[in-house]
Write a protein that holds these residues in place. Structure first.
Motif, short mmCIF file in Angstrom:
data_model
loop_
_atom_site.label_atom_id
_atom_site.label_comp_id
_atom_site.label_asym_id
_atom_site.label_seq_id
_atom_site.Cartn_x
_atom_site.Cartn_y
_atom_site.Cartn_z
N VAL A 154 1.03 -1.66 0.29
CA VAL A 154 0.21 -0.16 -0.20
C VAL A 154 1.00 0.99 0.09
O VAL A 154 1.22 1.75 0.91
CB VAL A 154 -1.35 -0.08 0.98
CG1 VAL A 154 -1.67 1.08 1.41
CG2 VAL A 154 -2.12 -1.20 1.48
N PRO A 155 1.43 2.05 -1.07
CA PRO A 155 2.60 2.97 -1.35
C PRO A 155 1.43 4.13 -1.23
O PRO A 155 0.56 3.98 -1.58
CB PRO A 155 2.96 2.73 -2.70
CG PRO A 155 1.80 1.92 -3.53
CD PRO A 155 0.69 1.11 -1.98
N VAL A 156 2.70 5.64 -1.51
CA VAL A 156 2.52 6.80 -2.02
C VAL A 156 1.63 5.94 -3.17
O VAL A 156 2.88 6.09 -3.77
CB VAL A 156 2.80 7.46 -0.74
CG1 VAL A 156 2.25 8.80 -1.53
CG2 VAL A 156 2.09 7.22 1.01
N PHE A 157 0.46 6.72 -3.84
CA PHE A 157 0.28 7.02 -5.12
C PHE A 157 0.85 8.55 -6.29
O PHE A 157 -0.09 8.67 -5.27
CB PHE A 157 -0.30 6.11 -5.46
CG PHE A 157 -0.47 5.41 -6.91
CD1 PHE A 157 0.44 5.34 -7.95
CD2 PHE A 157 -1.49 5.20 -7.78
CE1 PHE A 157 0.49 5.11 -9.05
CE2 PHE A 157 -2.07 4.86 -8.54
CZ PHE A 157 -1.00 5.02 -9.55
N VAL A 158 1.92 8.65 -6.63
CA VAL A 158 1.82 10.02 -7.01
C VAL A 158 0.60 9.90 -8.39
O VAL A 158 1.33 9.41 -9.56
CB VAL A 158 3.81 10.23 -7.23
CG1 VAL A 158 3.07 11.66 -8.06
CG2 VAL A 158 4.02 10.31 -6.28
N SER A 159 -0.40 10.00 -8.00
CA SER A 159 -1.45 9.31 -9.29
C SER A 159 -2.78 10.34 -8.75
O SER A 159 -3.12 10.51 -7.45
CB SER A 159 -1.70 8.48 -9.68
OG SER A 159 -2.34 8.38 -10.65
#
Ligand code: FAD
Ligand code: UDP
Length: 368
Positions: free
Chosen positions: A178-183
């Motif tokens: 569960v990453p930080v998603f640059v989107s």
């Protein structure tokens, strides 16, 4: 007639191997499971009162990049196309998860969100997934602030509840899920193939097992089976197979508090995470999976637990070097005609697609 193959466990791993052996080798297979149903942890059933399909062992969303896996399962089910878009309650507000550019604007002022958005895109690039533990290694003040905010509000307490450990104490591959998603893409997964079996997981698994060479015995434990099998494919826990002689492999378990609620909808999304408040981690509202209609709704409140042998179920292998070493010690003693696969046999945090891929590759490489 003697049966050549014994498969222990009627979950998705056992089902795929049973089908391949029955169909491609034309050999007989006996499948046993100690539960009173097939499908293992992906078991679902129709609730008699509401008609809603319930995921008994927690929310299951199928997603994969692997065409071979998708094509194999698609022989046995049609799909209800479904994209998981969960929420998390942070500081009392329901926000988008995984933490992405949309979430920035939900938790920070527009000015600040815009500044952080620009910095994230310039540092990592649009569409990139940044694991929280990587984001924490940041010199830029704003990005450092963001990392601390997400760590404190999304990861730390959820992970403590889920695993009884801090994020840095668990295998980095777990929090990287569960990453930080640059989107601005608000879907939890970006895999090409995503869906829920149109008639449920249990029906799909039932169809995989539906072959004249396959016999099924439920309510049957491996320890109660006698017989001379040419091959035993064991999808249960490897430490149990060996009578725990080197000690138990640890797992996390869960308890689900299932409630019928007398209103049409309980929450806005199929899954809402509660990283910070309460003892539970998330609430699932089952009618969303297949977009089922009812005047009532059914929810499951999910409480993590320590796994205690005989008291609750094994759900999550706990990945760390000590546990891996213990697993290897058991694996080294694998008898010649016994094979271990699946989440419990391999002691690996497989999603469904990787369990299917492992079973397909196992058949190709070790059986065929
Ligand atoms: P299991 O399903 O565990 O099957 C093993 C079977 O063996 C069981 O039925 C057990 O009763 C039987 N057994 C064990 N020992 C014995 C014995 N001695 N004798 C007889 N029978 C025995 N994956 C996704 O892709 N998407 C998701 O959204 C997702 N959500 C999940 C949510 C939760 C809460 C959990 C716990 C898992 C989730 N997964 C998800 C992972 C998914 O559940 C697994 O990948 C899958 O169930 C693994 O299947 P398996 O056949 O290897 O194991
Ligand atoms: N996680 C978290 N906060 C969340 C969601 C996930 O800290 O709101 C962390 C937590 O450590 C969790 C891991 O990320 O165990 C993987 O989450 P995922 O949703 O993949 O868990 P699963 O569905 O397998 O239980």
């Amino acid at each position: 007639m003697s049966i050549k193959n014994l498969i222990v466990g009627a979950g998705i791993s056992g089902a795929v191997v049973a089908r391949k052996i029955a169909e491609e080798l034309g050999e007989t297979v006996l499948v046993i499971d100690r539960k009173d149903h097939i499908a293992g942890n992906i078991y679902d059933y129709r609730d008699a009162k509401t008609g809603i399909t319930i995921h008994k062992y927690g929310p299951h969303i199928f997603h994969t990049k692997i065409k071979e896996v998708w094509d194999f399962l698609s022989r046995f089910t049609e799909w209800h196309y479904f994209y998981l878009k969960p929420n998390a309650v942070i500081e009392g507000n329901s926000v988008t998860l995984p933490f992405n550019l949309t979430t920035l604007y939900e938790v920070f002022s527009p000015k600040m969100a815009e500044r952080i958005e620009e910095k994230l895109i310039s540092k990592y690039g649009y569409g990139v997934k940044v694991p929280i533990l990587d984001l924490k290694n940041n010199d830029d003040e704003d990005l450092k602030f963001l990392a601390d905010y997400v760590y404190e509000h999304v990861f730390k307490n959820y992970t403590m509840k889920q695993w009884g450990l801090k994020p840095e104490e668990i295998d980095p591959s777990v929090t990287a899920r569960v990453p930080v998603f640059v989107s601005h893409d608000n879907r939890y997964f970006q895999d090409k193939y995503q869906g829920i079996p149109l008639n449920g997981y249990t029906k799909m698994v039932e169809k995989i097992f539906d072959h004249p060479n396959i016999k099924m015995k439920l309510n049957t434990d491996y320890k109660d089976i006698n017989g001379d099998f040419e091959r035993i494919i064991y999808t249960g826990a490897i430490d149990e197979f060996f009578g725990y002689k080197y000690g138990e492999l640890p797992y996390r378990s869960l308890v689900f508090d299932v409630r019928t609620i007398n209103k049409e909808y309980f929450q806005k999304a199929v899954v809402t995470n509660y990283p910070n408040e309460y003892d539970f981690t998330r609430i699932t509202e089952h009618k969303y999976f297949l977009d089922e209609k009812s005047e009532k709704t059914v929810i499951s409140i999910e409480y993590p637990q320590v796994f205690e042998n005989g008291k609750n179920e094994r759900y999550y292998p706990i990945s760390n070097p000590d546990n891996q070493a213990l697993y290897e010690k058991y694996k080294a003693e694998q008898p010649k005609n016994v094979y271990f696969i699946g989440r419990l046999g391999d002691y690996k945090y497989y999603n469904m697609d990787l369990a299917v891929e492992r079973a397909l590759n196992f058949f190709k490489e070790e059986i065929k």
